[in-house]
Design a protein around this motif. Sequence first.
Motif, PDB file in Angstrom:
ATOM      1  N   VAL A 124       0.871  -1.181   0.000  1.00 55.48           N
ATOM      2  CA  VAL A 124       0.000   0.000   0.000  1.00 55.48           C
ATOM      3  C   VAL A 124       0.903   1.225   0.000  1.00 55.48           C
ATOM      4  N   THR A 125       0.563   2.201  -0.810  1.00 54.19           N
ATOM      5  CA  THR A 125       1.334   3.446  -0.797  1.00 54.19           C
ATOM      6  C   THR A 125       0.745   4.386   0.238  1.00 54.19           C
ATOM      7  N   LEU A 126       1.602   4.855   1.120  1.00 55.30           N
ATOM      8  CA  LEU A 126       1.161   5.768   2.180  1.00 55.30           C
ATOM      9  C   LEU A 126       1.772   7.143   1.918  1.00 55.30           C
ATOM     10  N   ARG A 127       0.921   8.174   1.970  1.00 55.11           N
ATOM     11  CA  ARG A 127       1.423   9.548   1.758  1.00 55.11           C
ATOM     12  C   ARG A 127       0.971  10.434   2.913  1.00 55.11           C
ATOM     13  N   PRO A 128       1.761  10.518   3.957  1.00 59.49           N
ATOM     14  CA  PRO A 128       1.421  11.438   5.046  1.00 59.49           C
ATOM     15  C   PRO A 128       1.858  12.854   4.682  1.00 59.49           C
ATOM     16  N   PHE A 129       0.960  13.820   4.855  1.00 60.22           N
ATOM     17  CA  PHE A 129       1.269  15.209   4.552  1.00 60.22           C
ATOM     18  C   PHE A 129       1.459  16.025   5.838  1.00 60.22           C
ATOM     19  N   ASN A 130       1.894  17.216   5.655  1.00 58.38           N
ATOM     20  CA  ASN A 130       2.023  18.282   6.677  1.00 58.38           C
ATOM     21  C   ASN A 130       2.397  17.777   8.065  1.00 58.38           C
ATOM     22  N   PHE A 131       1.545  18.013   9.052  1.00 58.16           N
ATOM     23  CA  PHE A 131       1.913  17.660  10.428  1.00 58.16           C
ATOM     24  C   PHE A 131       2.087  16.154  10.606  1.00 58.16           C
ATOM     25  N   VAL A 132       1.303  15.392   9.881  1.00 56.86           N
ATOM     26  CA  VAL A 132       1.389  13.936  10.036  1.00 56.86           C
ATOM     27  C   VAL A 132       2.764  13.453   9.580  1.00 56.86           C
TER      28      VAL A 132
ATOM     29  N   GLY B 240       1.308  26.943  10.974  1.00 53.39           N
ATOM     30  CA  GLY B 240       2.365  25.996  10.632  1.00 53.39           C
ATOM     31  C   GLY B 240       2.783  26.053   9.177  1.00 53.39           C
ATOM     32  N   PHE B 241       1.807  26.046   8.291  1.00 53.79           N
ATOM     33  CA  PHE B 241       2.122  25.963   6.865  1.00 53.79           C
ATOM     34  C   PHE B 241       1.427  27.040   6.044  1.00 53.79           C
ATOM     35  N   GLY B 242       0.637  27.897   6.684  1.00 52.76           N
ATOM     36  CA  GLY B 242      -0.127  28.874   5.923  1.00 52.76           C
ATOM     37  C   GLY B 242      -1.241  28.199   5.138  1.00 52.76           C
ATOM     38  N   THR B 243      -1.927  28.977   4.338  1.00 52.65           N
ATOM     39  CA  THR B 243      -3.042  28.413   3.582  1.00 52.65           C
ATOM     40  C   THR B 243      -2.571  27.411   2.527  1.00 52.65           C
ATOM     41  N   ALA B 244      -1.290  27.497   2.167  1.00 52.88           N
ATOM     42  CA  ALA B 244      -0.756  26.592   1.140  1.00 52.88           C
ATOM     43  C   ALA B 244      -0.679  25.149   1.621  1.00 52.88           C
ATOM     44  N   VAL B 245      -0.967  24.916   2.903  1.00 57.22           N
ATOM     45  CA  VAL B 245      -1.048  23.539   3.387  1.00 57.22           C
ATOM     46  C   VAL B 245      -2.080  22.759   2.575  1.00 57.22           C
ATOM     47  N   LEU B 246      -2.972  23.483   1.927  1.00 53.63           N
ATOM     48  CA  LEU B 246      -4.035  22.826   1.167  1.00 53.63           C
ATOM     49  C   LEU B 246      -3.559  22.229  -0.159  1.00 53.63           C
ATOM     50  N   VAL B 247      -2.422  22.673  -0.672  1.00 48.53           N
ATOM     51  CA  VAL B 247      -2.018  22.240  -2.014  1.00 48.53           C
ATOM     52  C   VAL B 247      -1.967  20.718  -2.111  1.00 48.53           C
ATOM     53  N   GLU B 270       3.750  18.621  -5.076  1.00 48.76           N
ATOM     54  CA  GLU B 270       4.647  18.591  -3.912  1.00 48.76           C
ATOM     55  C   GLU B 270       5.688  19.718  -3.979  1.00 48.76           C
ATOM     56  N   LYS B 271       6.117  20.039  -5.193  1.00 44.74           N
ATOM     57  CA  LYS B 271       7.159  21.078  -5.324  1.00 44.74           C
ATOM     58  C   LYS B 271       6.632  22.470  -4.970  1.00 44.74           C
ATOM     59  N   ILE B 272       5.311  22.644  -5.025  1.00 40.17           N
ATOM     60  CA  ILE B 272       4.752  23.968  -4.711  1.00 40.17           C
ATOM     61  C   ILE B 272       3.861  23.898  -3.471  1.00 40.17           C
ATOM     62  N   SER B 273       4.018  22.840  -2.692  1.00 39.45           N
ATOM     63  CA  SER B 273       3.127  22.628  -1.541  1.00 39.45           C
ATOM     64  C   SER B 273       3.485  23.540  -0.369  1.00 39.45           C
ATOM     65  N   GLY B 274       2.579  23.622   0.569  1.00 42.70           N
ATOM     66  CA  GLY B 274       2.829  24.394   1.783  1.00 42.70           C
ATOM     67  C   GLY B 274       3.999  23.845   2.578  1.00 42.70           C
ATOM     68  N   GLU B 275       4.166  22.528   2.510  1.00 45.73           N
ATOM     69  CA  GLU B 275       5.279  21.910   3.237  1.00 45.73           C
ATOM     70  C   GLU B 275       6.611  22.330   2.609  1.00 45.73           C
ATOM     71  N   THR B 276       6.674  22.264   1.276  1.00 44.64           N
ATOM     72  CA  THR B 276       7.905  22.693   0.594  1.00 44.64           C
ATOM     73  C   THR B 276       8.137  24.182   0.820  1.00 44.64           C
ATOM     74  N   LEU B 277       7.061  24.938   0.794  1.00 44.10           N
ATOM     75  CA  LEU B 277       7.160  26.381   1.052  1.00 44.10           C
ATOM     76  C   LEU B 277       7.767  26.637   2.432  1.00 44.10           C
ATOM     77  N   ALA B 278       7.233  25.957   3.446  1.00 41.27           N
ATOM     78  CA  ALA B 278       7.718  26.174   4.815  1.00 41.27           C
ATOM     79  C   ALA B 278       9.182  25.754   4.945  1.00 41.27           C
ATOM     80  N   GLU B 279       9.543  24.638   4.316  1.00 45.19           N
ATOM     81  CA  GLU B 279      10.934  24.168   4.406  1.00 45.19           C
ATOM     82  C   GLU B 279      11.873  25.158   3.704  1.00 45.19           C
ATOM     83  N   THR B 280      11.427  25.674   2.581  1.00 43.32           N
ATOM     84  CA  THR B 280      12.252  26.638   1.829  1.00 43.32           C
ATOM     85  C   THR B 280      12.433  27.924   2.636  1.00 43.32           C
TER      86      THR B 280
END
Lengths: 196, 573
Positions: A124-132, B240-247, B270-280
Amino acid sequence: MKQGPEVPMAHVVVPRTLAPAFAGLLRQGIGVWLPAPKPVRDFLVEEVGLELGYATHEIPGLFLNGVAVDDWENTLVAPGDEVALSGTMPGLAGIALRRQSPLRSFRSDLTVPFRSAAAVAGMVTLRPFNFVAQQAVQPLLARGVYVSGAELARYVEARADELGACRLMGGEGCLEDAMACWRQVEVVHLQVVWEE
Amino acid sequence: MKILRINTRSRTYRFEDLGEYAGLGGRALTSRIINREVPADCHPLSAENKIVLAAGILAPTTAANSGRMSVGAKSPLTGGIKESNSGGQFANTLPKLGLLAIVLEDKPEAGSPMMDIVVRPDRVEFHDSVAAGMRTYAAQEKLLATYGKEMVTAMVGPAGEQCLSAATVQFSDPDGLPSRSAGRGGMGAVMGSKRVKAILLDSTAAQKVEYADEEGFKAARKEWVDIMRNHPVTSQGLPGFGTAVLVNVINAAGALPTKNFRFGQFAGAEKISGETLAETITKRGGKTKHGCHSGCMIQCSQVYHDKDGKYLTTGFEYETIWGFGADLMVEDLDDIAMMDRTCDEVGMDTIEMANTMAMAMEAGIINWGDGKAVIRELNKVGTDDPLGRIYGNGTAYTAKAFGVDRVPVVKNQALPAYDPRAVKAVGVTYATSPMGADHTAGYGVAQNVLKVGGDVDGHKKEGNVEISKNLQVATAAIDSLGLCLFVAFAVLDDARGVPCMAKMVETYTGKPFSVDDLIALGANCLKDELDFNRRAGFTPEDDQLPRFFQTETLPPHNVGWGYTVEELQGAKV
């Protein structure tokens, strides 16, 4: 990891302070071995290794093959599926996409229908995002995950400056040599020992 | 509180009591003034139009997140009424001068110089602008150097000076940069048509705020802060990530419009995500948390640095990243940040301009995914380049100029970052809001407004329509209080939220103000807007999504739309 496929091992020792640098690897998608189809909740607890309380309260965004999961006790995960996990989400769409959201009717076309699944094992491919991803990176990698060898090599290479303090477990060689090896294989089993 | 009315032709002014507008603020005030005082059939750039800059009802108070600004006028983009909402320091500063709103009226003769209007505690000054023709960041430096660094500004960029329909009004942020935009609907064009480059407020003014029940207000404010602090979205997710966390999330759900709304997923998300934004941001020494106005406790904004660690932009939102990213298939975050900065500099709406660039790509002027070309084209706006004049008038105008038939607009305003086929109630709001396609028009989620668990069944079409209507009402109320819409996330999950908002108003004003009054505030605001639009010539036929949403399904889930014009009318008050 229970009875997963036999693939080359990538056992790496990583300073705990570098854990956040691996969150991006998780977001790209990692493989988790599933012995047999099971409900999403059980998959997260038994196969991914998350605490039930954490999964219940900290993962409002739960997606199976790109559609939101509401009934995680009865919705089955099967080999070949992709499961994405998100922490708290803003926006009207973010609210609507939550598990059991009061606004779930807003995305009624994006809800997992009931289905059965054949009793087979697989990945199964797992993709945890952001805080997770941030919070699960240490326990997940300590437990071990499957990743594309080429992807892993590319990921580590792109962060060579940052990950310079990482080393192979047991002094088996340097990361650079290992990466050359990983690039040649389809899947490796990545397991991390976090070093204080 | 007073209203400052400025005649831009005679360069005269007068202070007025609120009179018939007492009890209103923010969007309710701008829409009431426009509906009552502006002929609905006037040309938006004519002397008959007015532009109203209003703080919310709670702006004079210390309520958290009450510093949002409403800018209203007849829109040159939609031809209907418009309220465009912005952060910045303006809303907090107006009450210090004893003002709730500024109304710009009439217009100077053609060829008149641009002007700067300086509002001080005891007078209003008019000057030929020292910053005419300048981009906003340079103009801000010049304005502060000339009039004093304590000034808080609202200004137009070159796009506004040229009266282009995608022009913004830019407000200065807590760092003194002109980074906050009343973006939607071409409010900058209306301000520019009145030859006003900048309005400057003297922030050293300190008119005392009178609370009818100060202790009562403090108690309500404390509860309000508690509600915000205890909700995961306002206390954790957005900071934490701003509104871009939604990407990544919206992409995972297949609802991220990609390549001009052809697909619901973008391979480069992923390259334009809120997570990448925050890390950058973290790597380059920027800030992942930043407030758009003083008193903001959500801090969803950020400060983005370039590869050399120098300031590039702020207020780098999900909508902007989606529009210049996934929708154009651009996956270089630095390019997208430069596009955002360019829009702030020229004074143009990022959502409108992103969709406009999609039209240029549809027409083959530039290639899909070519970020550098987008930056080049954006820089033509506000110059003498005729192509810039076309782009600056927005998506529909550009599509017409280039013969493009896939045009993502409602009431001529470009669609934001959620595909309406995937998230239906958002689509209902896009179609029926008096504002044109607007993701923030149906945001104000509130338990008791929605009757969650009550009598609305969202699984039926009419249920989604009813919910959209309730959301639009709640949003209009929040906009009228001057609160940031993001408070809605906390209010959804905390039953204390809506009563607390009403209590803050009541204890501040000393007049009874119930939850029902709050809902009536929003509903009446919408009635004003719909009335204006009806008189401006809008009919139910204007409440529709573009045709291609009816005829095409959205991959990967292949979901469709399927609401008729008649069904959608139920979303209007």
